[in-house]
Write an enzyme that holds these catalytic residues in place. Structure first.
Site, PDB file in Angstrom:
ATOM      1  N   SER A 119      28.035 -17.057 -55.521  1.00  0.00           N
ATOM      2  CA  SER A 119      27.188 -17.135 -56.716  1.00  0.00           C
ATOM      3  C   SER A 119      27.997 -16.892 -57.972  1.00  0.00           C
ATOM      4  CB  SER A 119      26.113 -16.046 -56.690  1.00  0.00           C
ATOM      5  OG  SER A 119      25.328 -16.152 -55.564  1.00  0.00           O
ATOM      6  N   HIS A 140      26.858 -24.557 -54.050  1.00  0.00           N
ATOM      7  CA  HIS A 140      26.003 -23.394 -54.286  1.00  0.00           C
ATOM      8  C   HIS A 140      24.539 -23.756 -54.079  1.00  0.00           C
ATOM      9  CE1 HIS A 140      24.375 -20.241 -57.323  1.00  0.00           C
ATOM     10  NE2 HIS A 140      24.418 -19.731 -56.107  1.00  0.00           N
ATOM     11  N   GLU A 152      24.527 -26.804 -56.669  1.00  0.00           N
ATOM     12  CA  GLU A 152      25.529 -26.894 -57.727  1.00  0.00           C
ATOM     13  C   GLU A 152      26.871 -27.158 -57.057  1.00  0.00           C
ATOM     14  OE1 GLU A 152      24.683 -24.027 -61.521  1.00  0.00           O
ATOM     15  OE2 GLU A 152      25.035 -23.004 -59.643  1.00  0.00           O
ATOM     16  N   ASN A 190      22.940 -19.693 -62.746  1.00  0.00           N
ATOM     17  CA  ASN A 190      22.932 -18.227 -62.879  1.00  0.00           C
ATOM     18  C   ASN A 190      23.337 -17.766 -64.275  1.00  0.00           C
ATOM     19  OD1 ASN A 190      21.963 -17.525 -60.381  1.00  0.00           O
ATOM     20  ND2 ASN A 190      23.976 -17.431 -59.424  1.00  0.00           N
TER      21      ASN A 190
HETATM   22  N1  3HC Z   1      12.301 -20.822 -45.686  1.00  0.00           N
HETATM   23  C1  3HC Z   1      11.722 -22.020 -45.492  1.00  0.00           C
HETATM   24  N2  3HC Z   1      10.625 -22.414 -46.180  1.00  0.00           N
HETATM   25  C2  3HC Z   1      10.082 -21.540 -47.057  1.00  0.00           C
HETATM   26  C3  3HC Z   1      10.634 -20.266 -47.291  1.00  0.00           C
HETATM   27  C4  3HC Z   1      11.799 -19.932 -46.553  1.00  0.00           C
HETATM   28  N3  3HC Z   1      12.411 -18.745 -46.727  1.00  0.00           N
HETATM   29  N4  3HC Z   1       9.887 -19.631 -48.232  1.00  0.00           N
HETATM   30  C5  3HC Z   1       8.899 -20.488 -48.568  1.00  0.00           C
HETATM   31  N5  3HC Z   1       9.021 -21.629 -47.862  1.00  0.00           N
HETATM   32  C6  3HC Z   1       8.188 -22.819 -47.968  1.00  0.00           C
HETATM   33  C7  3HC Z   1       6.831 -22.606 -47.378  1.00  0.00           C
HETATM   34  O1  3HC Z   1       6.803 -22.941 -46.002  1.00  0.00           O
HETATM   35  C8  3HC Z   1       5.986 -23.553 -48.193  1.00  0.00           C
HETATM   36  O2  3HC Z   1       6.139 -24.876 -47.706  1.00  0.00           O
HETATM   37  P1  3HC Z   1       4.952 -25.948 -47.885  1.00  0.00           P
HETATM   38  O3  3HC Z   1       4.571 -25.956 -49.321  1.00  0.00           O
HETATM   39  O4  3HC Z   1       5.640 -27.213 -47.450  1.00  0.00           O
HETATM   40  O5  3HC Z   1       3.870 -25.462 -46.991  1.00  0.00           O
HETATM   41  C9  3HC Z   1       6.627 -23.529 -49.581  1.00  0.00           C
HETATM   42  O6  3HC Z   1       7.974 -23.074 -49.368  1.00  0.00           O
HETATM   43  C10 3HC Z   1       5.903 -22.607 -50.504  1.00  0.00           C
HETATM   44  O7  3HC Z   1       5.879 -21.315 -49.913  1.00  0.00           O
HETATM   45  P2  3HC Z   1       4.655 -20.317 -49.979  1.00  0.00           P
HETATM   46  O8  3HC Z   1       3.368 -21.076 -50.009  1.00  0.00           O
HETATM   47  O9  3HC Z   1       4.835 -19.290 -48.904  1.00  0.00           O
HETATM   48  O10 3HC Z   1       4.880 -19.502 -51.289  1.00  0.00           O
HETATM   49  P3  3HC Z   1       4.995 -19.992 -52.760  1.00  0.00           P
HETATM   50  O11 3HC Z   1       4.210 -21.198 -53.046  1.00  0.00           O
HETATM   51  O12 3HC Z   1       4.766 -18.751 -53.533  1.00  0.00           O
HETATM   52  O13 3HC Z   1       6.548 -20.394 -52.895  1.00  0.00           O
HETATM   53  C11 3HC Z   1       8.801 -19.944 -53.349  1.00  0.00           C
HETATM   54  C12 3HC Z   1       7.570 -19.515 -52.580  1.00  0.00           C
HETATM   55  C13 3HC Z   1       9.285 -21.297 -52.845  1.00  0.00           C
HETATM   56  C14 3HC Z   1       9.875 -18.896 -53.096  1.00  0.00           C
HETATM   57  C15 3HC Z   1       8.430 -20.068 -54.870  1.00  0.00           C
HETATM   58  O14 3HC Z   1       7.837 -18.865 -55.300  1.00  0.00           O
HETATM   59  C16 3HC Z   1       9.621 -20.349 -55.764  1.00  0.00           C
HETATM   60  O15 3HC Z   1      10.053 -21.480 -55.907  1.00  0.00           O
HETATM   61  N6  3HC Z   1      10.176 -19.277 -56.403  1.00  0.00           N
HETATM   62  C17 3HC Z   1      11.342 -19.389 -57.251  1.00  0.00           C
HETATM   63  C18 3HC Z   1      12.578 -19.348 -56.396  1.00  0.00           C
HETATM   64  C19 3HC Z   1      13.835 -19.478 -57.202  1.00  0.00           C
HETATM   65  O16 3HC Z   1      13.862 -19.554 -58.416  1.00  0.00           O
HETATM   66  N7  3HC Z   1      14.989 -19.483 -56.492  1.00  0.00           N
HETATM   67  C20 3HC Z   1      16.285 -19.537 -57.102  1.00  0.00           C
HETATM   68  C21 3HC Z   1      16.840 -18.157 -57.164  1.00  0.00           C
HETATM   69  S1  3HC Z   1      18.451 -18.122 -57.874  1.00  0.00           S
HETATM   70  C22 3HC Z   1      19.502 -18.313 -56.587  1.00  0.00           C
HETATM   71  O17 3HC Z   1      19.114 -18.396 -55.446  1.00  0.00           O
HETATM   72  C23 3HC Z   1      20.950 -18.356 -56.911  1.00  0.00           C
HETATM   73  C24 3HC Z   1      21.693 -17.186 -56.364  1.00  0.00           C
HETATM   74  O18 3HC Z   1      23.078 -17.401 -56.572  1.00  0.00           O
HETATM   75  C25 3HC Z   1      21.305 -15.869 -57.015  1.00  0.00           C
END
Ligand code: 3HC
Length: 283
Positions: A119, A140, A152, A190
């Site tokens: 990251s 990434h 990325e 990030n």
């Molecule tokens: N693995 C597989 N699938 C997953 C999952 C996981 N860990 N978590 C959620 N899902 C799937 C679910 O099965 C669901 O699929 P469907 O719509 O096809 O049925 C879909 O994602 C939506 O999940 P939920 O209904 O359980 O929950 P939400 O609608 O609240 O979505 C979320 C959860 C996808 C995490 C959403 O809240 C989101 O997009 N959050 C923002 C995440 C984000 O910004 N990530 C980037 C972080 S920065 C990063 O990672 C960089 C690093 O370097 C720090």
């Protein structure tokens, strides 16, 4: 070069997600962990995620079985000797990553691409531990890796255009959009996201607003899928702090400095979802 066989180093949160999305996209995937216990934990997380997908009707039982059939685990790095692309997703520790790249360079075919999911660490430092810096880059992924639609591609000054083109085609074959990012801390996403998350922590720390109000503000007011504190819990407070520190170290801008509360929570082991407690409690 056709990429068919993928290796993933590390079966933690990101490694298991990356392995899952690769296997789901038809690749043969070999995942490595340091011991059988951690390997089983990672493979179980993938099984659970696929089962959830099948229960929700997102994939068929046949897809699930075929995906699991393409996935293997190992605790022996020597097994990576036939991989076309290896993605390293271990802890953010440069010494450990350099060691992995040194070993991979000896084990993997000369044509293989070696990638890191770091990251915030300098990809060029890992590349220069190998005899093939032109075949090393950052790929990434974002958490949760099976869901988020972006990769990325982190281009060092030594990577070849052919390697970048192959990595782009690979990212797209996973159903993701690839963007190009510089080899500097935070890359693109990030660099924008972490200052936002640590600003939210500063507002919370100052007592200006509650965690719930900060998060609801951004969810309901800006249509973000989750608020900044819940997102920090998802990403891991330790990861957020590492990225903030790396950006502060590089750019010396106060806005990148980790707020005191973040440091205290990391010291207390309140790392977010993975430890059951961060800004919120998780069962
Ligand atoms: N693995 C597989 N699938 C997953 C999952 C996981 N860990 N978590 C959620 N899902 C799937 C679910 O099965 C669901 O699929 P469907 O719509 O096809 O049925 C879909 O994602 C939506 O999940 P939920 O209904 O359980 O929950 P939400 O609608 O609240 O979505 C979320 C959860 C996808 C995490 C959403 O809240 C989101 O997009 N959050 C923002 C995440 C984000 O910004 N990530 C980037 C972080 S920065 C990063 O990672 C960089 C690093 O370097 C720090």
């Amino acid at each position: 070069m056709a990429i068919e066989k993928i290796g993933v180093i590390g079966a933690g949160l990101m490694g298991s997600g990356i392995a899952e999305v690769c296997a789901r996209s038809g690749y043969s995937v070999l995942v490595l962990e340091v011991n059988q216990l951690l390997l089983d934990k990672g493979l179980n997380a993938i099984r659970t995620s696929l089962t959830r997908g099948a229960e929700r009707g997102k994939i068929t039982e046949a897809d699930k079985t075929a995906t699991l059939g393409r996935l293997r685990g190992t605790t022996n790095l020597a097994d990576f000797n036939d991989r076309d692309l290896v993605i390293e997703a271990i802890v953010e520790d440069m010494a450990k990553k350099k060691d992995v790249f040194k070993q991979l360079d000896k084990i993997c075919p000369k044509s293989a691409i070696l990638a890191t999911n770091t990251s915030c660490l300098a990809v060029i430092e890992m590349a220069m531990c190998t005899q093939r810096p032109d075949r090393v880059l950052g790929i990434h992924f974002f958490n949760p890796a099976p869901v988020m639609k972006l990769v990325e591609l982190v281009k060092t000054i030594a990577v070849s255009p052919e390697t970048v083109a192959e990595a782009k085609a690979f990212g797209e074959s996973l159903g993701k959009k690839a963007i190009f990012a510089p080899d500097s801390p935070g890359f693109v996403v990030n660099r924008l996201l972490v200052p936002y998350m640590i600003d939210a922590i500063r507002i919370f720390e100052a007592g200006t607003a509650t965690a719930e109000d900060i998060d609801q503000g951004m969810v309901l007011g800006c249509n973000h899928p989750m608020g900044p504190l819940a997102l920090t819990d998802l990403v891991g407070l330790d990861t957020a702090m590492l990225v903030a520190n790396a950006m502060y170290e590089e750019f010396k801008e106060p806005r990148f400095a980790a707020p005191p509360l973040l440091k205290k929570m990391v010291a207390a082991g309140r790392l977010g979802r993975k430890t059951g407690r961060g800004f919120y409690q998780y069962s």
